[in-house]
Scaffold this active site. Structure first.
Site, PDB file in Angstrom:
ATOM      1  N   SER A 135      11.792 -22.065  -0.792  1.00  0.00           N
ATOM      2  CA  SER A 135      11.583 -23.371  -1.398  1.00  0.00           C
ATOM      3  C   SER A 135      10.100 -23.721  -1.273  1.00  0.00           C
ATOM      4  CB  SER A 135      12.455 -24.403  -0.671  1.00  0.00           C
ATOM      5  OG  SER A 135      12.185 -25.707  -1.130  1.00  0.00           O
ATOM      6  N   LYS A 161      12.266 -21.493  -5.580  1.00  0.00           N
ATOM      7  CA  LYS A 161      12.591 -22.882  -5.946  1.00  0.00           C
ATOM      8  C   LYS A 161      11.312 -23.675  -5.822  1.00  0.00           C
ATOM      9  CE  LYS A 161      14.829 -26.466  -3.179  1.00  0.00           C
ATOM     10  NZ  LYS A 161      16.056 -26.804  -2.430  1.00  0.00           N
ATOM     11  N   LYS A 163       9.537 -27.608  -5.968  1.00  0.00           N
ATOM     12  CA  LYS A 163       9.799 -29.042  -5.927  1.00  0.00           C
ATOM     13  C   LYS A 163       9.132 -29.693  -7.132  1.00  0.00           C
ATOM     14  CE  LYS A 163      12.009 -29.347  -1.943  1.00  0.00           C
ATOM     15  NZ  LYS A 163      13.366 -29.888  -1.823  1.00  0.00           N
ATOM     16  N   ASP A 188      13.836 -28.533  -7.819  1.00  0.00           N
ATOM     17  CA  ASP A 188      14.501 -29.551  -6.995  1.00  0.00           C
ATOM     18  C   ASP A 188      13.708 -30.847  -7.060  1.00  0.00           C
ATOM     19  OD1 ASP A 188      15.907 -31.010  -5.130  1.00  0.00           O
ATOM     20  OD2 ASP A 188      15.559 -29.645  -3.448  1.00  0.00           O
ATOM     21  N   GLU A 213      18.134 -29.133  -9.418  1.00  0.00           N
ATOM     22  CA  GLU A 213      18.752 -29.706  -8.224  1.00  0.00           C
ATOM     23  C   GLU A 213      18.436 -31.198  -8.100  1.00  0.00           C
ATOM     24  OE1 GLU A 213      17.780 -27.373  -4.796  1.00  0.00           O
ATOM     25  OE2 GLU A 213      18.585 -28.814  -3.354  1.00  0.00           O
ATOM     26  N   ASP A 238      22.721 -31.837  -4.344  1.00  0.00           N
ATOM     27  CA  ASP A 238      22.414 -31.656  -2.923  1.00  0.00           C
ATOM     28  C   ASP A 238      22.743 -32.996  -2.246  1.00  0.00           C
ATOM     29  OD1 ASP A 238      21.175 -31.503  -0.425  1.00  0.00           O
ATOM     30  OD2 ASP A 238      19.239 -30.823  -1.142  1.00  0.00           O
ATOM     31  N   LYS A 262      24.867 -28.020   2.627  1.00  0.00           N
ATOM     32  CA  LYS A 262      24.126 -28.080   3.891  1.00  0.00           C
ATOM     33  C   LYS A 262      25.104 -28.645   4.907  1.00  0.00           C
ATOM     34  CE  LYS A 262      19.613 -29.059   1.826  1.00  0.00           C
ATOM     35  NZ  LYS A 262      18.620 -30.128   1.500  1.00  0.00           N
ATOM     36  N   GLY A 290      18.667 -25.649   2.813  1.00  0.00           N
ATOM     37  CA  GLY A 290      17.991 -25.614   4.108  1.00  0.00           C
ATOM     38  C   GLY A 290      17.319 -26.938   4.393  1.00  0.00           C
TER      39      GLY A 290
HETATM   40  O1  OSB Z   1      16.086 -30.822  -0.778  1.00  0.00           O
HETATM   41  O2  OSB Z   1      16.540 -28.836  -0.276  1.00  0.00           O
HETATM   42  C1  OSB Z   1      15.938 -29.883  -0.015  1.00  0.00           C
HETATM   43  C2  OSB Z   1      13.694 -29.388   3.032  1.00  0.00           C
HETATM   44  C3  OSB Z   1      13.875 -30.591   3.671  1.00  0.00           C
HETATM   45  C4  OSB Z   1      14.677 -31.542   3.100  1.00  0.00           C
HETATM   46  C5  OSB Z   1      15.306 -31.288   1.881  1.00  0.00           C
HETATM   47  C6  OSB Z   1      15.148 -30.076   1.241  1.00  0.00           C
HETATM   48  C7  OSB Z   1      14.299 -29.124   1.811  1.00  0.00           C
HETATM   49  C8  OSB Z   1      13.992 -27.841   1.201  1.00  0.00           C
HETATM   50  C9  OSB Z   1      13.554 -26.711   2.107  1.00  0.00           C
HETATM   51  O3  OSB Z   1      14.007 -27.650   0.007  1.00  0.00           O
HETATM   52  C10 OSB Z   1      14.622 -25.695   2.315  1.00  0.00           C
HETATM   53  C11 OSB Z   1      14.321 -24.772   3.479  1.00  0.00           C
HETATM   54  O4  OSB Z   1      13.680 -23.740   3.243  1.00  0.00           O
HETATM   55  O5  OSB Z   1      14.722 -25.065   4.620  1.00  0.00           O
HETATM   56 MG    MG Z   2      17.460 -30.185  -2.283  1.00  0.00          MG
END
Ligand code: OSB
Ligand code: MG
Length: 374
Positions: A135, A161, A163, A188, A213, A238, A262, A290
């Site tokens: 990510s 992925k 952001k 995302d 996402e 999510d 999660k 994650g």
């Molecule tokens: O939205 O998936 C998310 C990290 C912290 C809070 C929300 C998210 C994330 C990530 C990182 O996208 C995922 C990871 O590599 O742990």
């Molecule tokens: Mg997310």
């Protein structure tokens, strides 16, 4: 299994690089590590609530409060036959799934160690390795984003992925897609849009994305349904999937076609497994999200992601993507086929580096049944 003592560590760990999302920029990751003791041994769980209420309303501070004042007193005195007893025990406490999940994870680790069995086999996972991606946070500009993506591809990650947020969506995604026409790519938004502003995302529908996402608000299943009807690309939820019931309702109304699971967001592994089972029975693919976990939470994510309904690569990257120094002695590395190996030792299969734990602990409390007797 009776819990005789709990230790809660509030951690603050420097990230190898700042992680920026639509809700903020993190330089350090806060979390709680919960150690649960029984029969002379202990298990560890990670509470993924962050310092700020940006991703969810919970914070390390609220989770500390809920664990110490409300969850711990319920746990002392109970004889658990399985960690799966835990959700019912804490159901009188409304909300606060991350606080609950942190303690539940410690019960899974402890039960596995006491029974000499891995959490992976306890949850019913079979695969030795799990496909993973990375990510990538918001960068200063699309060119820098492409450079960062290039480095992760060179590391061997086969799914990226990125952001996104308003004004940093179509341009950023298009730049990555043009640079890498064939990679597995998804975006995302972490709830940065509403139904009106999300119309600007329509060009993404021609960028061959695996999924989009969480474009809209956490409490907005219905508008996600409307948005999904305007997109060929699957919407993946999510933040919105906070329980088995929300998962069922989201699927019934076609608010999403893929689900991010999660354990922390849904109150623990027990509920995560139930959501997996539901989605699998409906033919809806799931994948493991994650929360920038330490090695403890990462081990739990790998166990969960080894269930058969996890059809897309997880946000479970190598330890070195997150931390220079983790709190587990084991560090997770990326296999050449963009997978990570699921720990096989009893419990979560990781051990704690006490020196690193002490180094990152900003606050600690030890709790026993006596603390609640009056
Ligand atoms: O939205 O998936 C998310 C990290 C912290 C809070 C929300 C998210 C994330 C990530 C990182 O996208 C995922 C990871 O590599 O742990
Ligand atoms: Mg997310």
């Amino acid at each position: 299994m009776k819990i005789t003592k709990l230790a809660i560590h509030h951690l603050s760990m420097p990230l190898v690089s700042p992680f920026e999302t639509s809700f903020g920029r993190a330089v350090d990751r806060e979390s709680l590590l919960i150690e649960a003791f029984s029969e002379g041994i202990s298990g560890f769980g990670e509470c993924v609530a962050d310092r700020d209420p940006g991703y969810a309303y919970e914070t390390s501070g609220t989770a500390w409060h809920i664990l110490q004042e409300f969850i711990a007193p319920l746990v002392f005195g109970v004889d658990f036959s399985s960690p799966q007893d835990f959700p019912d025990l804490v159901s009188p406490i409304r909300g606060h799934p991350m606080a609950k999940a942190g303690l539940e994870m410690a019960l899974w680790d402890l039960a596995g160690k006491l029974g000499d069995v891995s959490v992976q086999s306890m949850v019913g996972g079979k695969q030795e390795t799990v496909p993973v991606g990375v990510s990538v946070g918001l960068q200063a500009c699309p060119e820098e984003l492409v450079d960062v993506v290039e480095e992760y591809l060179a590391d061997g990650y086969q799914r990226i992925k990125i952001k996104i947020k308003p004004e940093r969506d179509v341009g950023d995604t298009g730049a990555v897609r043009r640079a890498y026409p064939d990679i597995l790519l998804q975006v995302d938004a972490n709830s940065a849009y509403n139904l009106g502003t999300a119309q600007s995302l329509l060009p993404l529908d021609d960028m061959d994305l695996l999924l989009i996402e969480q474009p809209l608000a956490e409490d907005d299943l219905w508008d996600h349904r409307t948005l999904q009807s305007n997109f060929r690309t699957p919407i993946c939820l999510d933040e919105s999937i906070i329980s088995l019931r929300h998962a069922r309702q989201a699927l019934e109304m076609d608010a999403c076609r893929i689900v991010n699971i999660k354990a922390g967001r849904v109150g623990g592994l027990t509920n995560g497994i139930k959501i997996h089972d539901l989605c699998r029975s409906k033919g809806i693919p799931v994948w493991c999200g994650g929360m920038l976990e330490t090695g403890v939470g990462r081990a739990a994510n790998l166990a969960l992601a080894s269930l058969p309904g996890f059809k897309l690569p997880g946000d479970i990257s190598a330890s070195s993507r997150y931390y220079q120094q983790d709190i587990t002695n084991e560090s997770f590395t990326l296999n050449p086929d963009s997978t990570i190996t699921v720990p096989q030792d009893p419990g979560l299969g990781v051990t704690i580096d006490r020196r690193a734990l002490d180094q990152y602990t900003v606050k600690k409390v030890i709790l026993t049944a006596e603390d609640y007797s009056n």
